[in-house]
Design a protein around this motif. Sequence first.
Motif, PDB file in Angstrom:
ATOM      1  N   TYR A  13       1.124  -1.169   0.155  1.00  0.00           N
ATOM      2  CA  TYR A  13      -0.314  -0.012   0.009  1.00  0.00           C
ATOM      3  C   TYR A  13       1.249   0.891   0.387  1.00  0.00           C
ATOM      4  N   LYS A  14       2.622   1.454   0.905  1.00  0.00           N
ATOM      5  CA  LYS A  14       3.327   2.515   0.595  1.00  0.00           C
ATOM      6  C   LYS A  14       3.398   2.788  -0.520  1.00  0.00           C
ATOM      7  N   GLN A  15       3.404   1.617  -1.786  1.00  0.00           N
ATOM      8  CA  GLN A  15       3.932   1.645  -2.755  1.00  0.00           C
ATOM      9  C   GLN A  15       3.494   2.454  -3.935  1.00  0.00           C
ATOM     10  N   GLN A  16       1.662   2.564  -3.600  1.00  0.00           N
ATOM     11  CA  GLN A  16       0.763   2.613  -4.043  1.00  0.00           C
ATOM     12  C   GLN A  16       0.393   4.045  -3.944  1.00  0.00           C
ATOM     13  N   LEU A  17       0.797   4.153  -2.558  1.00  0.00           N
ATOM     14  CA  LEU A  17       0.806   5.687  -2.390  1.00  0.00           C
ATOM     15  C   LEU A  17       1.741   6.773  -3.056  1.00  0.00           C
ATOM     16  N   LEU A  18       2.534   5.794  -3.401  1.00  0.00           N
ATOM     17  CA  LEU A  18       4.188   7.198  -3.697  1.00  0.00           C
ATOM     18  C   LEU A  18       3.603   7.268  -4.905  1.00  0.00           C
ATOM     19  N   ASP A  19       3.534   6.110  -5.610  1.00  0.00           N
ATOM     20  CA  ASP A  19       2.796   6.009  -7.269  1.00  0.00           C
ATOM     21  C   ASP A  19       1.462   7.020  -7.751  1.00  0.00           C
ATOM     22  N   LEU A  20       0.735   7.290  -6.501  1.00  0.00           N
ATOM     23  CA  LEU A  20      -0.464   8.100  -6.684  1.00  0.00           C
ATOM     24  C   LEU A  20       0.148   9.330  -6.581  1.00  0.00           C
ATOM     25  N   PHE A 175     -10.739  19.867  -0.629  1.00  0.00           N
ATOM     26  CA  PHE A 175      -9.960  19.105  -1.625  1.00  0.00           C
ATOM     27  C   PHE A 175     -10.972  18.478  -2.460  1.00  0.00           C
ATOM     28  N   ARG A 176     -10.225  18.647  -4.093  1.00  0.00           N
ATOM     29  CA  ARG A 176     -11.163  17.628  -4.745  1.00  0.00           C
ATOM     30  C   ARG A 176     -10.404  15.567  -4.557  1.00  0.00           C
ATOM     31  N   VAL A 177     -11.624  15.224  -4.668  1.00  0.00           N
ATOM     32  CA  VAL A 177     -11.141  13.706  -4.571  1.00  0.00           C
ATOM     33  C   VAL A 177     -11.016  13.166  -5.694  1.00  0.00           C
ATOM     34  N   GLU A 178      -9.436  12.568  -6.377  1.00  0.00           N
ATOM     35  CA  GLU A 178      -9.907  12.133  -7.706  1.00  0.00           C
ATOM     36  C   GLU A 178      -9.809  10.337  -7.270  1.00  0.00           C
ATOM     37  N   THR A 179      -9.469   9.659  -6.191  1.00  0.00           N
ATOM     38  CA  THR A 179      -9.162   8.499  -6.750  1.00  0.00           C
ATOM     39  C   THR A 179      -9.764   7.949  -5.179  1.00  0.00           C
ATOM     40  N   VAL A 180      -9.958   6.633  -4.692  1.00  0.00           N
ATOM     41  CA  VAL A 180     -10.631   5.792  -3.391  1.00  0.00           C
ATOM     42  C   VAL A 180     -10.285   4.708  -3.945  1.00  0.00           C
ATOM     43  N   LEU A 181      -9.441   4.344  -3.222  1.00  0.00           N
ATOM     44  CA  LEU A 181      -8.855   2.639  -2.865  1.00  0.00           C
ATOM     45  C   LEU A 181      -9.285   1.563  -2.176  1.00  0.00           C
ATOM     46  N   GLY A 182      -9.688   0.773  -1.595  1.00  0.00           N
ATOM     47  CA  GLY A 182      -9.408   0.021  -0.518  1.00  0.00           C
ATOM     48  C   GLY A 182      -8.252  -1.388  -0.851  1.00  0.00           C
ATOM     49  N   THR A 183      -8.029  -1.944   0.447  1.00  0.00           N
ATOM     50  CA  THR A 183      -7.081  -2.680  -0.179  1.00  0.00           C
ATOM     51  C   THR A 183      -7.358  -3.584   0.994  1.00  0.00           C
ATOM     52  N   THR A 184      -6.773  -4.688   1.291  1.00  0.00           N
ATOM     53  CA  THR A 184      -7.045  -5.981   2.504  1.00  0.00           C
ATOM     54  C   THR A 184      -5.945  -6.010   2.749  1.00  0.00           C
ATOM     55  N   PRO A 185      -4.859  -6.104   3.586  1.00  0.00           N
ATOM     56  CA  PRO A 185      -3.934  -6.991   4.663  1.00  0.00           C
ATOM     57  C   PRO A 185      -4.876  -8.291   4.646  1.00  0.00           C
ATOM     58  N   VAL A 186      -4.291  -8.986   4.875  1.00  0.00           N
ATOM     59  CA  VAL A 186      -4.300 -10.520   4.993  1.00  0.00           C
ATOM     60  C   VAL A 186      -3.623 -11.250   5.771  1.00  0.00           C
TER      61      VAL A 186
END
Length: 242
Positions: A13-20, A175-186
């Motif tokens: 998720y941290k990599q995903q956040l940096l990419d976004l 703010f303008r919301v551009e992207t909302v993502l859900g991740t499920t840590p297992v």
Amino acid sequence: MLRTAASDAGRAYKQQLLDLLDIRAGQTALDVGCGPGADLPALAERVGDGGVVIGVDRDPAMLTRARERTGGLHRVEIREGDAHALPVEPGTVDRAKADRVLMHVAEPADVLVQLHRATRPGARIGLVEPDWDTLIVDAEDLGTSRAFTRFITAEVVRNATIGRSLARLAEQVGFRVETVLGTTPVFQDFPEADHILGLGRNMQNAINDGHIDRDRGRRWFDGLSRGPFYASFTLVSVLCTR
């Protein structure tokens, strides 16, 4: 915090956040609630020699560790401050992140107002928070698993369901919301889950506070270490623009 960041789910998720965030060379990046500075080197790498990374935290012990971690990075500034009163000049930040911070603060909306003040038009802001209502722990005693989750949301985490509210709160402060993502840590490794989720510690607190029967709680916890283990929760990531 460092062990959480180093887990497979944490790295993903941290990599995903940096990419976004799409951080560019020469920009100013802000890490609100930087803790021991786990993310600061990655931010510094992306802003390059011409950019600046500002890490803010109010915990002196965390600030010390962050300074040790970034001692050789001249473009990283560590500042002591509260998220409700960010020590950052208005309109000076190009990219900002708050990772698992709003669930702990007194007023999440006020922190978002501070982020809005600190960022310049066109800035990108990444927010990540869990929704602890979604915490599930597999056990034969399903009722105790549900009681454990209720204890976490009601007694342990200040803003336990902030994840689901991120987009709404971000829009409310401008703010303008551009992207909302859900991740499920297992989690399938019991010792790792016990360490990160505090299964044993929080169960003992629930027993001590009278929320869960002692014998039932101990049987539940003891049973988790026998046989296949499963736990998960939802982590919500929101990308906003200023």
